[in-house]
Design a protein around this motif. Sequence first.
Motif, PDB file in Angstrom:
ATOM      1  N   ASP A 105     -31.295 102.323  92.262  1.00  0.00           N
ATOM      2  CA  ASP A 105     -30.368 103.025  91.197  1.00  0.00           C
ATOM      3  C   ASP A 105     -30.827 102.778  89.831  1.00  0.00           C
ATOM      4  O   ASP A 105     -30.909 101.528  89.484  1.00  0.00           O
ATOM      5  CB  ASP A 105     -28.921 102.779  91.549  1.00  0.00           C
ATOM      6  CG  ASP A 105     -28.694 103.590  92.811  1.00  0.00           C
ATOM      7  OD1 ASP A 105     -29.464 104.235  93.353  1.00  0.00           O
ATOM      8  OD2 ASP A 105     -27.569 103.562  93.207  1.00  0.00           O
ATOM      9  N   HIS A 108     -33.690 110.536  92.731  1.00  0.00           N
ATOM     10  CA  HIS A 108     -34.406 109.707  93.780  1.00  0.00           C
ATOM     11  C   HIS A 108     -35.513 110.685  94.143  1.00  0.00           C
ATOM     12  O   HIS A 108     -36.558 109.993  94.154  1.00  0.00           O
ATOM     13  CB  HIS A 108     -33.563 109.298  94.916  1.00  0.00           C
ATOM     14  CG  HIS A 108     -32.727 108.143  94.763  1.00  0.00           C
ATOM     15  ND1 HIS A 108     -33.283 106.890  94.298  1.00  0.00           N
ATOM     16  CD2 HIS A 108     -31.447 107.737  94.717  1.00  0.00           C
ATOM     17  CE1 HIS A 108     -32.296 105.851  94.369  1.00  0.00           C
ATOM     18  NE2 HIS A 108     -31.144 106.494  94.575  1.00  0.00           N
ATOM     19  N   HIS A 156     -27.787 112.767  91.891  1.00  0.00           N
ATOM     20  CA  HIS A 156     -28.356 111.411  91.985  1.00  0.00           C
ATOM     21  C   HIS A 156     -29.270 111.413  93.096  1.00  0.00           C
ATOM     22  O   HIS A 156     -30.537 110.844  93.039  1.00  0.00           O
ATOM     23  CB  HIS A 156     -27.073 110.353  92.346  1.00  0.00           C
ATOM     24  CG  HIS A 156     -27.590 109.225  92.517  1.00  0.00           C
ATOM     25  ND1 HIS A 156     -27.595 108.124  91.772  1.00  0.00           N
ATOM     26  CD2 HIS A 156     -27.956 108.530  93.866  1.00  0.00           C
ATOM     27  CE1 HIS A 156     -28.087 107.006  92.421  1.00  0.00           C
ATOM     28  NE2 HIS A 156     -28.266 107.126  93.769  1.00  0.00           N
ATOM     29  N   SER A 166     -31.282 104.098 101.231  1.00  0.00           N
ATOM     30  CA  SER A 166     -30.604 103.189 100.505  1.00  0.00           C
ATOM     31  C   SER A 166     -29.238 102.772 101.413  1.00  0.00           C
ATOM     32  O   SER A 166     -29.135 103.057 102.334  1.00  0.00           O
ATOM     33  CB  SER A 166     -30.328 103.825  99.180  1.00  0.00           C
ATOM     34  OG  SER A 166     -29.338 104.711  99.146  1.00  0.00           O
ATOM     35  N   HIS A 174     -27.497 106.384 101.429  1.00  0.00           N
ATOM     36  CA  HIS A 174     -28.188 107.483 101.976  1.00  0.00           C
ATOM     37  C   HIS A 174     -29.323 107.330 102.685  1.00  0.00           C
ATOM     38  O   HIS A 174     -30.172 106.143 102.610  1.00  0.00           O
ATOM     39  CB  HIS A 174     -28.730 108.324 100.773  1.00  0.00           C
ATOM     40  CG  HIS A 174     -27.898 108.401  99.542  1.00  0.00           C
ATOM     41  ND1 HIS A 174     -26.750 108.720  99.542  1.00  0.00           N
ATOM     42  CD2 HIS A 174     -28.142 107.676  98.235  1.00  0.00           C
ATOM     43  CE1 HIS A 174     -26.082 108.896  98.077  1.00  0.00           C
ATOM     44  NE2 HIS A 174     -26.939 107.863  97.657  1.00  0.00           N
TER      45      HIS A 174
END
Length: 352
Positions: A309, A119, A115, A139, A142
């Motif tokens: 996302d 990004h 994932h 995010s 993260h």
Amino acid sequence: MRVLGIETTCDETAASVVGLSASGHGDILSNEVMSQIAEHAAYGGVVPEIAARAHVEVLDRLVERALRVADVKLKNLDGIAAAAGPGLIGGVIVGLTFGKALALATGKPFIAVNHLEAHALTARLTDGIEFPYLLLLVSGGHTQLVSVRGVGDYRRLGTTIDDAMGEAFDKVAKMLGLPYPGGPQVEKEAMQGDPLRFNFPRPMLRRPGADFSLSGLKTAVRLEAERIAPLRPIDIADICASFQAAVVDVIVDRVRGALRAFRAEDGHPTALVVAGGVAANGAIRRALTRFAGESGLRLIVPPVALCTDNGAMIAWTGIERLRLGMTDDLTFAARPRWPLDVNAERVHNGKA
Ligand code: KG4
Ligand code: ZN
């Protein structure tokens, strides 16, 4: 080349078909997203068990819709990509198992996507930029500064040693009684507030390296809010503005540190890329635009729908890997943790 991408690592169920154009850019043929925000709002955050169940309930229809909108049949796909982590394990298993089952049934190549890599590679989908570039990923889960050197080749320059950036926004919002998710609310309040009223700490400012620490700032906000309670609307606005100003200062300072570390080993970045939900924040965008200008860097902030996302970034990463022959076995297991830079993993136990 056309690849289906499936994303279920957090509270967004997403499916998308992306094609590779003759010029090497990505063509988003469909990008279906169903957010579960409403289901989690009452709890003030994402509840893993609720998320996993919600993914199960909608994923099959969402994939069907993504194929229909793209006007592509399963048999005409070149590959099937699913996010295999990092994330909430229950949700990851839902999307990964679904993707593997589709690959098994159709005999198509399967790509297990990180994932975070998705990004990281989104700027190549949107802007076709070349490696190496400097990525700021901010995010809800993260906070990382990464040198993106190639597909599967990442050097982590900085991360958070405690809270993630979006998490800090969400926690501040929660303590001020603002609804979830808090980031957009804090930004809205900040527009009415005085950023100079409270002099909140700027953790890590001017420290060597590019790591973040946000829990001290969050605590300072809480103590101040408690000290001046009961809060009037103007107090809330001023706290938000002062908090956001501190965050902006920290981000620019940490990006500066990361740029220095980047140049020491990887040369001049082709761009500074900002991704993740927090990239929607106007004050952060403006500060980074100024910083990029001063540093002679091209700034790329993908559109918000591709910063948060989504399935297109998973499908695109599938394309990037598929064309390099990097496919995965159907035994690939879901990974709750999956750092981009394995060498950096032991340095901190902050959110990878
Ligand atoms: O990337 P994302 O949609 O989901 C993941 O965490 O993977 O990011 C969501 C995070 C939330 O913490 C949300 O509060 C934050 O991004 N966010 C913002 C803004 N819009 C969303 N933070 C600050 N300012 C915003 N305008
Ligand atoms: Zn994400």
